[in-house]
Design a protein around this motif. Structure first.
Motif, PDB file in Angstrom:
ATOM      1  N   ILE A   1      14.623 -11.711 101.921  1.00  0.00           N
ATOM      2  CA  ILE A   1      13.283 -11.933 101.503  1.00  0.00           C
ATOM      3  C   ILE A   1      12.838 -12.677 100.045  1.00  0.00           C
ATOM      4  CG2 ILE A   1      12.675  -8.906 102.797  1.00  0.00           C
ATOM      5  CD1 ILE A   1      13.530  -8.183 100.312  1.00  0.00           C
ATOM      6  N   THR A   2      11.855 -12.416  99.571  1.00  0.00           N
ATOM      7  CA  THR A   2      11.710 -13.499  98.299  1.00  0.00           C
ATOM      8  C   THR A   2      11.881 -11.849  97.151  1.00  0.00           C
ATOM      9  OG1 THR A   2       9.805 -15.052  99.492  1.00  0.00           O
ATOM     10  CG2 THR A   2       9.972 -14.296  96.735  1.00  0.00           C
ATOM     11  N   ILE A   3      12.079 -12.242  96.291  1.00  0.00           N
ATOM     12  CA  ILE A   3      12.235 -11.317  94.839  1.00  0.00           C
ATOM     13  C   ILE A   3      11.015 -11.650  93.843  1.00  0.00           C
ATOM     14  CG2 ILE A   3      14.034 -10.481  93.573  1.00  0.00           C
ATOM     15  CD1 ILE A   3      14.375  -9.608  96.373  1.00  0.00           C
ATOM     16  N   GLY A   4      11.399 -10.996  92.991  1.00  0.00           N
ATOM     17  CA  GLY A   4      10.211 -11.701  92.061  1.00  0.00           C
ATOM     18  C   GLY A   4      10.116 -10.623  90.648  1.00  0.00           C
ATOM     19  N   TYR A   5       9.460 -10.774  90.065  1.00  0.00           N
ATOM     20  CA  TYR A   5       9.403 -10.307  88.968  1.00  0.00           C
ATOM     21  C   TYR A   5       7.566  -9.928  88.359  1.00  0.00           C
ATOM     22  CZ  TYR A   5       9.840  -8.489  83.759  1.00  0.00           C
ATOM     23  OH  TYR A   5       9.848  -7.991  82.398  1.00  0.00           O
ATOM     24  N   SER A   6       7.683  -8.714  88.361  1.00  0.00           N
ATOM     25  CA  SER A   6       6.014  -7.967  87.207  1.00  0.00           C
ATOM     26  C   SER A   6       6.436  -7.594  86.121  1.00  0.00           C
ATOM     27  CB  SER A   6       5.760  -6.788  88.289  1.00  0.00           C
ATOM     28  OG  SER A   6       4.508  -6.403  87.803  1.00  0.00           O
ATOM     29  N   GLY A   7       6.082  -8.200  85.084  1.00  0.00           N
ATOM     30  CA  GLY A   7       6.115  -7.308  84.063  1.00  0.00           C
ATOM     31  C   GLY A   7       5.024  -7.513  82.880  1.00  0.00           C
ATOM     32  N   HIS A   8       5.831  -6.593  82.126  1.00  0.00           N
ATOM     33  CA  HIS A   8       4.991  -5.784  81.310  1.00  0.00           C
ATOM     34  C   HIS A   8       4.979  -5.690  79.825  1.00  0.00           C
ATOM     35  CE1 HIS A   8       4.151  -3.041  85.215  1.00  0.00           C
ATOM     36  NE2 HIS A   8       3.496  -3.462  84.835  1.00  0.00           N
ATOM     37  N   GLU A   9       6.097  -6.720  79.531  1.00  0.00           N
ATOM     38  CA  GLU A   9       6.294  -7.005  78.423  1.00  0.00           C
ATOM     39  C   GLU A   9       5.794  -7.497  77.310  1.00  0.00           C
ATOM     40  OE1 GLU A   9       6.995 -10.583  80.935  1.00  0.00           O
ATOM     41  OE2 GLU A   9       7.779  -8.761  81.257  1.00  0.00           O
ATOM     42  N   ASP A  10       5.476  -7.615  76.022  1.00  0.00           N
ATOM     43  CA  ASP A  10       5.214  -8.337  74.673  1.00  0.00           C
ATOM     44  C   ASP A  10       4.011  -9.731  75.076  1.00  0.00           C
ATOM     45  OD1 ASP A  10       3.933  -9.899  72.878  1.00  0.00           O
ATOM     46  OD2 ASP A  10       6.073  -9.481  71.406  1.00  0.00           O
ATOM     47  N   PRO A  11       3.403 -10.236  75.471  1.00  0.00           N
ATOM     48  CA  PRO A  11       2.665 -10.557  76.053  1.00  0.00           C
ATOM     49  C   PRO A  11       2.697 -11.919  75.411  1.00  0.00           C
ATOM     50  CG  PRO A  11       0.452  -9.535  74.820  1.00  0.00           C
ATOM     51  CD  PRO A  11       2.497  -9.221  75.492  1.00  0.00           C
ATOM     52  N   ASP A  12       3.224 -11.770  73.779  1.00  0.00           N
ATOM     53  CA  ASP A  12       3.374 -13.325  73.329  1.00  0.00           C
ATOM     54  C   ASP A  12       5.048 -14.174  73.875  1.00  0.00           C
ATOM     55  OD1 ASP A  12       1.710 -14.317  71.881  1.00  0.00           O
ATOM     56  OD2 ASP A  12       1.530 -12.745  70.664  1.00  0.00           O
ATOM     57  N   ASP A  13       6.132 -12.796  74.101  1.00  0.00           N
ATOM     58  CA  ASP A  13       7.078 -13.292  74.537  1.00  0.00           C
ATOM     59  C   ASP A  13       7.360 -14.130  76.213  1.00  0.00           C
ATOM     60  OD1 ASP A  13       9.779 -13.216  74.837  1.00  0.00           O
ATOM     61  OD2 ASP A  13      10.233 -11.654  74.505  1.00  0.00           O
ATOM     62  N   ASN A  14       7.583 -15.545  75.964  1.00  0.00           N
ATOM     63  CA  ASN A  14       7.839 -16.000  76.793  1.00  0.00           C
ATOM     64  C   ASN A  14       8.862 -16.397  77.702  1.00  0.00           C
ATOM     65  OD1 ASN A  14       4.513 -16.452  78.176  1.00  0.00           O
ATOM     66  ND2 ASN A  14       4.587 -18.051  76.354  1.00  0.00           N
ATOM     67  N   THR A  15       9.627 -15.742  76.412  1.00  0.00           N
ATOM     68  CA  THR A  15      11.340 -15.973  77.274  1.00  0.00           C
ATOM     69  C   THR A  15      11.135 -15.164  78.704  1.00  0.00           C
ATOM     70  OG1 THR A  15      12.119 -14.724  76.146  1.00  0.00           O
ATOM     71  CG2 THR A  15      12.114 -16.270  74.993  1.00  0.00           C
ATOM     72  N   VAL A  16      10.918 -14.099  78.845  1.00  0.00           N
ATOM     73  CA  VAL A  16      11.480 -13.460  79.679  1.00  0.00           C
ATOM     74  C   VAL A  16      10.529 -13.876  81.056  1.00  0.00           C
ATOM     75  CG1 VAL A  16      10.434 -11.081  80.561  1.00  0.00           C
ATOM     76  CG2 VAL A  16      10.755 -10.870  78.483  1.00  0.00           C
ATOM     77  N   PRO A  17       9.839 -14.304  81.656  1.00  0.00           N
ATOM     78  CA  PRO A  17       9.546 -15.265  82.400  1.00  0.00           C
ATOM     79  C   PRO A  17      10.567 -16.294  82.862  1.00  0.00           C
ATOM     80  CG  PRO A  17       7.524 -15.285  80.735  1.00  0.00           C
ATOM     81  CD  PRO A  17       8.654 -14.615  80.412  1.00  0.00           C
ATOM     82  N   MET A  18      11.309 -17.244  81.943  1.00  0.00           N
ATOM     83  CA  MET A  18      11.628 -18.388  82.163  1.00  0.00           C
ATOM     84  C   MET A  18      12.697 -17.292  82.739  1.00  0.00           C
ATOM     85  SD  MET A  18      10.596 -20.856  78.611  1.00  0.00           S
ATOM     86  CE  MET A  18      11.827 -21.754  79.322  1.00  0.00           C
ATOM     87  N   LEU A  19      13.386 -16.711  81.683  1.00  0.00           N
ATOM     88  CA  LEU A  19      14.639 -15.573  82.423  1.00  0.00           C
ATOM     89  C   LEU A  19      14.452 -14.926  84.083  1.00  0.00           C
ATOM     90  CD1 LEU A  19      15.807 -14.011  79.052  1.00  0.00           C
ATOM     91  CD2 LEU A  19      17.158 -15.933  80.088  1.00  0.00           C
ATOM     92  N   ALA A  20      13.687 -14.745  83.920  1.00  0.00           N
ATOM     93  CA  ALA A  20      13.259 -14.216  85.526  1.00  0.00           C
ATOM     94  C   ALA A  20      12.937 -15.386  86.487  1.00  0.00           C
ATOM     95  CB  ALA A  20      11.472 -13.422  85.066  1.00  0.00           C
ATOM     96  N   ILE A  21      12.163 -16.470  86.162  1.00  0.00           N
ATOM     97  CA  ILE A  21      12.616 -17.545  87.210  1.00  0.00           C
ATOM     98  C   ILE A  21      14.230 -18.128  87.386  1.00  0.00           C
ATOM     99  CG2 ILE A  21      12.034 -19.566  87.531  1.00  0.00           C
ATOM    100  CD1 ILE A  21       9.665 -19.357  86.811  1.00  0.00           C
ATOM    101  N   ALA A  22      14.538 -18.880  86.156  1.00  0.00           N
ATOM    102  CA  ALA A  22      15.918 -18.644  86.039  1.00  0.00           C
ATOM    103  C   ALA A  22      17.372 -17.710  87.124  1.00  0.00           C
ATOM    104  CB  ALA A  22      17.103 -18.760  85.138  1.00  0.00           C
ATOM    105  N   LYS A  23      17.018 -16.192  87.165  1.00  0.00           N
ATOM    106  CA  LYS A  23      17.440 -15.616  87.631  1.00  0.00           C
ATOM    107  C   LYS A  23      17.087 -15.320  89.001  1.00  0.00           C
ATOM    108  CE  LYS A  23      20.212 -12.821  84.891  1.00  0.00           C
ATOM    109  NZ  LYS A  23      21.475 -13.102  85.114  1.00  0.00           N
ATOM    110  N   GLY A  24      16.469 -15.856  88.767  1.00  0.00           N
ATOM    111  CA  GLY A  24      15.754 -16.193  91.031  1.00  0.00           C
ATOM    112  C   GLY A  24      14.541 -15.742  91.636  1.00  0.00           C
ATOM    113  N   SER A  25      14.342 -15.260  90.469  1.00  0.00           N
ATOM    114  CA  SER A  25      12.371 -14.798  90.568  1.00  0.00           C
ATOM    115  C   SER A  25      11.460 -15.943  91.769  1.00  0.00           C
ATOM    116  CB  SER A  25      11.515 -13.798  89.636  1.00  0.00           C
ATOM    117  OG  SER A  25      11.889 -12.688  89.071  1.00  0.00           O
ATOM    118  N   LYS A  26      10.976 -15.970  92.660  1.00  0.00           N
ATOM    119  CA  LYS A  26       9.819 -17.363  92.961  1.00  0.00           C
ATOM    120  C   LYS A  26       8.692 -16.030  92.370  1.00  0.00           C
ATOM    121  CE  LYS A  26      13.350 -19.484  94.984  1.00  0.00           C
ATOM    122  NZ  LYS A  26      14.119 -18.581  94.060  1.00  0.00           N
TER     123      LYS A  26
END
Length: 287
Positions: A158-183
């Protein structure tokens, strides 16, 4: 360049809030729910507007009536919130809708997630799971993005993703989530006005633009052109320019066997010249 959706939240507040608690201001969430109430017709208008923009319409139903509204309005995907991920009456109604499902797993143990996975798998549902930390906002030291690795390994079908509630100015988190395999990526987005300010975990449109750009950059950075590692001619030429070539210390005759005593290694290495890594003791001169 992304497959984008706008997600609403459906609650039939006539039934969702107990009659004895309506109008109360001392109970968390009730004032917000009641002050932002939309009618069925207004929600339907929003769904139509989302589709008119060429976007995917999603909604999170928090009760069974909300599932019915998803069906009535032609919502494309049903999202289950973390707080509802073990609400079996609601999950049963969502599974019977026969629409694609996305389930957030904030606050759920691996055993809980196994139950959710088994529930929807046994019902033949098309679903995805999102890693989520249900703190608002979520501090970076609690995001546990390594858990995305574990979800991908545990549920490879199945597809795995990430739902984030972190600081909206921190764009390293979505980048890391994708690198970890989030689709799939999900964020709260709001439009500030003179009278409305955003909470600490919601993006304004400019922040959302940067967030999407960061996600696109990550796909570019992490992507592979083929299943095997892709090596460009430019990369090969760059490395060759730094390699040592094989040079003779003396004149040799055709057919003569060469050893390390007969050669030395130095740069530059010219086009079609043997590199130091290709030389072997006992090689025979061809000319």
């Amino acid at each position: 360049n992304i497959k984008a959706a706008v997600k609403l939240q459906f609650r039939n507040l006539d039934n969702f809030i107990h009659k004895d608690y309506k109008g109360r201001t001392d109970v968390k969430h009730i004032p917000r729910f009641e002050s932002t109430r939309l009618t069925y017709e207004e929600f339907a208008q929003l769904v139509d507007a989302i589709h008119e923009e060429g976007l995917i319409a999603m909604s999170t139903p928090f009760d069974e009536d909300g599932v019915d509204w998803c069906m009535d309005m032609g919502v494309d995907i049903i999202k289950i919130a973390s707080c509802s991920a073990l609400d079996w009456p609601l999950l049963t109604a969502a599974s019977e809708a026969k629409k694609p499902l996305i389930i957030s797993t904030g606050g759920k143990s691996l055993s809980d997630i196994d139950k959710i996975y088994n529930f929807f798998t046994h019902r033949g549902c098309d679903f995805a799971l999102l890693h989520c930390v249900a703190e608002y906002p979520a501090p970076k030291e609690r995001l546990q993005l390594d858990f995305i690795d574990r979800l991908n390994k545990r549920y490879p079908d199945i597809t795995i993703g990430y739902s984030g509630h972190e600081d909206p100015d921190d764009n390293t988190v979505p980048m890391l989530a994708i690198a970890k395999g989030s689709k799939i990526l999900e964020r709260h987005v709001g439009l500030p006005t003179d009278t409305i300010t955003l909470n600490a975990y919601s993006m304004n449109p400019e922040q959302a633009d940067r967030w999407v750009a960061a996600a696109e950059d990550t796909k570019l950075i992490c992507g592979m052109k083929k299943k095997d590692k892709y090596v460009s001619q430019e990369e090969l030429d760059s490395l060759t320019s730094l390699m040592r070539g094989v040079y003779l210390k003396r004149d040799v005759k055709e057919g003569e066997e060469l050893t390390l005593e007969d050669v030395f290694f130095a740069m530059p290495c010219h086009d079609k010249q043997m590199t130091s890594g290709e030389f072997e003791d006992g090689i025979v001169a061809s000319r």
